[in-house]
Design a protein around this motif. Structure first.
Motif, short mmCIF file in Angstrom:
data_model
loop_
_atom_site.label_atom_id
_atom_site.label_comp_id
_atom_site.label_asym_id
_atom_site.label_seq_id
_atom_site.Cartn_x
_atom_site.Cartn_y
_atom_site.Cartn_z
N VAL A 74 0.84 -1.21 0.00
CA VAL A 74 0.00 0.00 0.00
C VAL A 74 0.87 1.26 0.00
O VAL A 74 0.67 2.18 -0.80
CB VAL A 74 -0.95 0.00 1.21
CG1 VAL A 74 -1.67 1.34 1.35
CG2 VAL A 74 -1.96 -1.13 1.11
N ASP A 85 -6.47 -0.68 -5.04
CA ASP A 85 -7.13 -1.42 -3.97
C ASP A 85 -6.32 -2.69 -3.73
O ASP A 85 -6.39 -3.64 -4.50
CB ASP A 85 -8.57 -1.77 -4.38
CG ASP A 85 -9.33 -2.48 -3.27
OD1 ASP A 85 -8.81 -2.52 -2.13
OD2 ASP A 85 -10.42 -3.02 -3.55
N SER A 371 -6.40 -5.89 -10.29
CA SER A 371 -6.22 -6.35 -8.91
C SER A 371 -4.76 -6.24 -8.54
O SER A 371 -3.88 -6.22 -9.40
CB SER A 371 -6.70 -7.81 -8.74
OG SER A 371 -5.83 -8.71 -9.39
#
Length: 393
Positions: A74, A85, A371
């Protein structure tokens, strides 16, 4: 907090209170007294914890440990300016690592075999290793005897130990010049220990059996010292993510392909072109492809992708790409991909910082992130694997 600003201590957890003596010695691992422990603190699994330079997160409970590893990805994306995400961490189990690198060094009349202390050349001798497969741990007595035979006084010896389907593969390097007697003794030791193969600086001293690993059920004989993902279950999880994302593609390029981790699996569903700088790795996957029925065509190309990235005009031949570079990442290749019409990309990395940089290039070139998954492969360490799946917006 100190008078000079925040101070960071290894082996602590958020919210803990520690006491450090004013005259404590400087170093990467200062000693401290734990005044108020975190409820998330757990007992380390290894008796070498705190001295050995690996596994520096064994004191963290499962929840903060997983959160920390996910946060590495992150934070890297946020620093690069990438909105993503990030999924939950895919875990790996203790005693699952199939490959370790041990270091041996002479200390007087003894030879020490183990891992380096943190940010140090000092060898921490090990008696157990709770991240390694039991077959590797059980071989430590043999490896010490081998190290005693091979280590000279001028430099440390490296032993790359890989657990394969046919036994241990031991690749020694930096042994110095061996006498013929020492070579014979090393071969005898290896045969007695029933290792599959013993090599020295890529020269095979003895091969009792081909050291074989399977990539999606396809057996591959590893060249001495060849790259291999450290944990088989993590490799399988990465391959599943990549294969699903590239499903339906007719022509796929696999860059930094190694011995065929992804390319051989993908050859079950598409025509694959594998590009890699190491010729023995390409030869290994080509041989595995020839020996396996039911696969679609696989071509190989030896190429230094850092010096000669495939240009965008050549990438037009593929409708999907996967790349899994070393820690330096694939910046030059990412720039060519960003200028290409390739529809889908799977980016695999062991370095969140360079992955974030490369993903940023792709996003700026018109891709969107489908993803982003962090995976644990280096258990109890601050290293994390990640797979970013992208497609043309």
């Amino acid at each position: 907090m100190t008078e000079g600003g925040p101070a960071y201590f290894p082996f602590t957890l958020p919210g803990e209170v520690v006491e450090l003596a004013a005259d404590a010695p400087a170093g990467p691992r200062p000693a401290f007294d734990l005044v108020t422990p975190s409820p998330e603190r757990v007992a380390p699994a290894c008796p070498h914890f705190g001295d050995c330079g690996g596994c520096d997160l064994q004191h963290a409970g499962e929840a903060p440990y997983r959160a920390f590893k996910r946060r590495l990805v992150v934070d890297a994306m946020e620093r690069a300016g990438v909105a993503a995400d990030v999924g939950d961490l895919v875990p790996c189990a203790p005693r699952s690592r199939r490959r370790v690198t041990l270091t041996a060094q002479r200390a007087g009349n003894r030879v020490l075999l183990g891992y380096n202390a943190a940010r140090s050349n000092r060898i921490v001798p090990i008696e157990t290793c709770p991240i390694a497969l039991p077959a590797i741990e059980a071989a430590l007595p043999f490896l010490r005897r081998l190290a005693t035979l091979l280590t000279d006084r001028r430099r440390p010896l490296r032993l790359l130990v890989t657990a394969t389907a046919s036994g241990l593969d031991v690749a020694a390097s930096d042994a110095g010049r061996l006498s013929e007697q020492a070579r014979r003794q090393a071969i005898t030791l290896a045969l007695e220990a029933q290792v599959a193969r013993l090599s020295l600086d890529a020269e095979i001293l003895v091969k009792a059996r081909p050291p074989v690993v399977e990539f999606g059920g396809i057996p591959v004989e590893l060249p001495p010292g060849a790259f291999l993902q450290a944990v088989a279950t993590t490799e399988a999880a990465m391959a599943e993510l990549v294969s699903r994302h590239l499903a339906g593609a007719k022509r796929i390029a696999d860059f930094f392909s190694g011995c065929g981790t992804f390319s051989l699996r993908l050859a079950r569903q598409a025509v694959v072109h594998a590009v890699e700088s190491e010729a023995p790795a390409l030869a290994a996957q080509a041989a595995a492809h020839r020996a396996t029925s039911g696969l679609k065509p696989l071509s190989t190309e030896p190429r230094d992708l850092f010096r000669r990235p495939v240009p965008a005009k050549e990438l037009k031949a593929f409708d999907a790409v996967v790349f899994d570079p070393p820690r330096a990442g694939a910046e030059a290749l990412a720039r060519e991909l960003a200028a290409s019409p390739v529809g889908r990309v799977a980016a695999v990395s062991c370095n969140p910082a360079t992955l974030a940089r490369d993903v940023k290039i792709l996003v700026d070139g018109g891709y969107r992130i489908a993803s982003l998954t962090p995976l644990d492969q280096f258990l109890w360490s601050h290293h994390v694997e990640a797979v970013a799946l992208l497609e043309r917006a």
